[in-house]
Design an enzyme around this catalytic site. Structure first.
Site, PDB file in Angstrom:
ATOM      1  N   HIS A 112      20.700  32.552  19.024  1.00  0.00           N
ATOM      2  CA  HIS A 112      19.902  33.423  19.913  1.00  0.00           C
ATOM      3  C   HIS A 112      20.566  33.600  21.288  1.00  0.00           C
ATOM      4  CE1 HIS A 112      16.721  33.696  17.018  1.00  0.00           C
ATOM      5  NE2 HIS A 112      16.520  32.403  17.004  1.00  0.00           N
ATOM      6  N   ASP A 151      19.671  32.385   8.713  1.00  0.00           N
ATOM      7  CA  ASP A 151      18.521  31.737   9.352  1.00  0.00           C
ATOM      8  C   ASP A 151      17.305  32.652   9.192  1.00  0.00           C
ATOM      9  OD1 ASP A 151      18.063  29.472  11.712  1.00  0.00           O
ATOM     10  OD2 ASP A 151      16.756  31.210  11.970  1.00  0.00           O
ATOM     11  N   HIS A 153      15.165  33.427  11.381  1.00  0.00           N
ATOM     12  CA  HIS A 153      14.996  34.266  12.572  1.00  0.00           C
ATOM     13  C   HIS A 153      16.193  35.205  12.717  1.00  0.00           C
ATOM     14  CE1 HIS A 153      12.710  30.512  13.374  1.00  0.00           C
ATOM     15  NE2 HIS A 153      11.821  31.349  13.892  1.00  0.00           N
ATOM     16  N   ASP A 240      15.523  27.418   7.932  1.00  0.00           N
ATOM     17  CA  ASP A 240      14.080  27.553   8.147  1.00  0.00           C
ATOM     18  C   ASP A 240      13.433  28.601   7.235  1.00  0.00           C
ATOM     19  OD1 ASP A 240      15.599  29.347   9.578  1.00  0.00           O
ATOM     20  OD2 ASP A 240      14.743  28.862  11.533  1.00  0.00           O
TER      21      ASP A 240
HETATM   22 ZN    ZN Z   1      15.581  29.970  12.931  1.00  0.00          ZN
END
Ligand code: ZN
Ligand code: ZN
Length: 440
Positions: A112, A151, A153, A240
């Site tokens: 991120h 991932d 996200h 995740d």
């Molecule tokens: Zn994540």
């Protein structure tokens, strides 16, 4: 005695002294259980699986990628230098031919973190994959790279860093941004005007299971990779998507992750998120390591695994097929679109607000890019944070043409210094970083 088909390197760095807070999901136990499992399963006794110790990255490696505002020490801890160093150690081991593949099991994570860093977002301060990739480009002359982010996200930081770079293919498959942080990563996010098409987003519906992930990997990601022909494939291996993860809504499994890895065949994997510390991470990681090494992973089973219970609905499968089709259509049109876009010349502008959820900071950016048919274009980012600083950041890309290089230097030299806390030039053609503080 078992023997790895592909010589595989591992780095472990659980970062004992770094946590956002004691009860925060991003904490050291994330890797301690994994490390125990890897020892217990005897993975390090297998011939051809080798452990490496991470080194710290020097500041120069960070400044090749990021504009740290006001400076590196304000936005990083020692753990970040080691986490990036772990990824770099694996990258070097692969490039030097000491191993064929490698997996950096490190934290803090990085995907991120964007090009400008005024604080931490989504538990990330610096982008460890990008720091590794740019080091490998500088030291080994690697050119074309693909980063596949698995991932849950959206890898918005990596996307931001490579948004204007046609030599880096960034593919992210993630839970649909309408239902999860950071709320981006839609199919129409395709890259900047000089790199249209080399950003590929595959937003997946909540409750996607093995079937959906493997379908997308096999029928969408793999053909795109084969056409792009990267010299290196990097996997941002977030875990995740697991059905037991406490902060997401997907239905993936340890077997699924291992299969995905054996389809993807990454040269280098770098751990990203994954917060089911006991029930998922140790099993997912063991599955990925075995798959990378070309070993049998069919016995890897996490507690409470029930493929029937987590199976996706027919409606979910149908939506995933549609997303896959749209992604391949966009990919097929990229060259035409990109050529048309780069004919325009001149300057392109965009403004954005970036929220740093971890540090509760709001940054606004005014970005200018020179549209260029010959290079990735000179980039200027005017960054202001509400509780932070005001910086003018100029990036000259690695293979900049003379004209874009001159534009970059002109921006840097004619900037009104009194208006900024820092004016920074990152010149990748000379591999240099110049920073002028207020009044200097
Ligand atoms: Zn994540
Ligand atoms: Zn140019």
């Amino acid at each position: 005695m078992q023997r790895a088909k592909y010589k595989t390197g591992l780095v472990f760095f659980p970062a004992f002294d770094w946590a956002i807070s004691p009860a925060h999901p991003e904490r050291e136990e994330r890797l301690l259980y994994t490390q125990d499992q890897v020892f217990e399963e005897g993975l390090l006794d297998i011939e051809g699986i080798e452990e490496f110790k991470p080194d710290l990255v020097p500041i120069k490696d960070v400044q090749r990628v990021h504009f740290c505002v006001p400076d590196v020490w304000s936005v990083m801890t020692e753990s970040h230098f080691i986490s990036a160093g772990g990824a770099k150690t694996i990258g070097m081991a692969v490039m030097d031919g000491r191993v064929q593949r490698g997996f950096a099991l490190v934290r803090p994570p990085g995907h991120h973190a964007m090009r400008v860093v005024q604080g931490a977002r989504g538990f990330c301060n610096i982008n460890i994959e990008a720091i590794m990739v740019e080091y490998l480009r500088q030291a080994y002359g690697v050119d074309r790279v693909a980063i596949v982010d698995t991932d849950c996200h959206h890898g918005d930081g990596t996307q931001d860093i490579y948004w204007h770079d046609p030599d880096t293919l960034f593919i992210s498959m993630h839970q649909d941004g309408r239902t999860l942080y950071p709320g981006t990563g839609f199919s129409n996010e395709l890259g900047g005007p000089n790199a249209l098409g080399t950003t590929v987003n595959i937003p997946l519906p909540p409750h996607t299971s093995e079937e959906g992930f493997l379908y997308v990997t096999q029928h969408v990601v793999k053909p795109i990779l084969e056409e792009f022909k990267p010299q290196l494939v990097i996997n941002s291996a977030g875990q995740d998507n697991h059905f037991s993860d406490p902060i997401t809504n997907m239905n993936f499994s340890a077997q699924g992750y291992a299969q995905l890895t054996s389809i993807l065949q990454p040269d280098i994997a770098v751990l990203e998120g994954g917060y089911a510390i006991e029930g998922a991470l140790p099993y997912v990681n063991v599955g990925i390591i075995l798959a990378m090494a070309g070993l049998d992973y069919s016995q890897v089973r996490e507690p409470n695994y029930d493929p029937v219970k987590i199976r996706q609905t027919r409606e979910t499968s149908r939506r995933i097929e549609q997303i896959g089709e749209l992604t391949l259509q966009n990919w097929a049109q990229r060259e035409q679109r990109s050529a048309r876009s780069r004919e325009r010349r001149g300057l392109d502008r965009r403004t954005r607000n970036i929220f740093y959820d971890t540090d509760n900071l709001l940054e606004s950016q005014k970005e200018i890019i020179s549209i260029c048919p010959d290079c990735a274009g000179a980039l200027q980012i005017d960054s202001t944070a509400d509780r932070g600083r005001h910086a003018l950041c100029v990036h000259i890309p690695r293979k900049a043409c003379q004209a874009c290089r001159e534009i970059g230097y002109q921006w840097f030299e004619t900037a009104q210094r009194e208006a900024y806390d820092a004016v920074i030039l990152q010149d990748r053609t000379a591999d240099t970083y110049h920073q002028r503080q207020h009044g200097a």
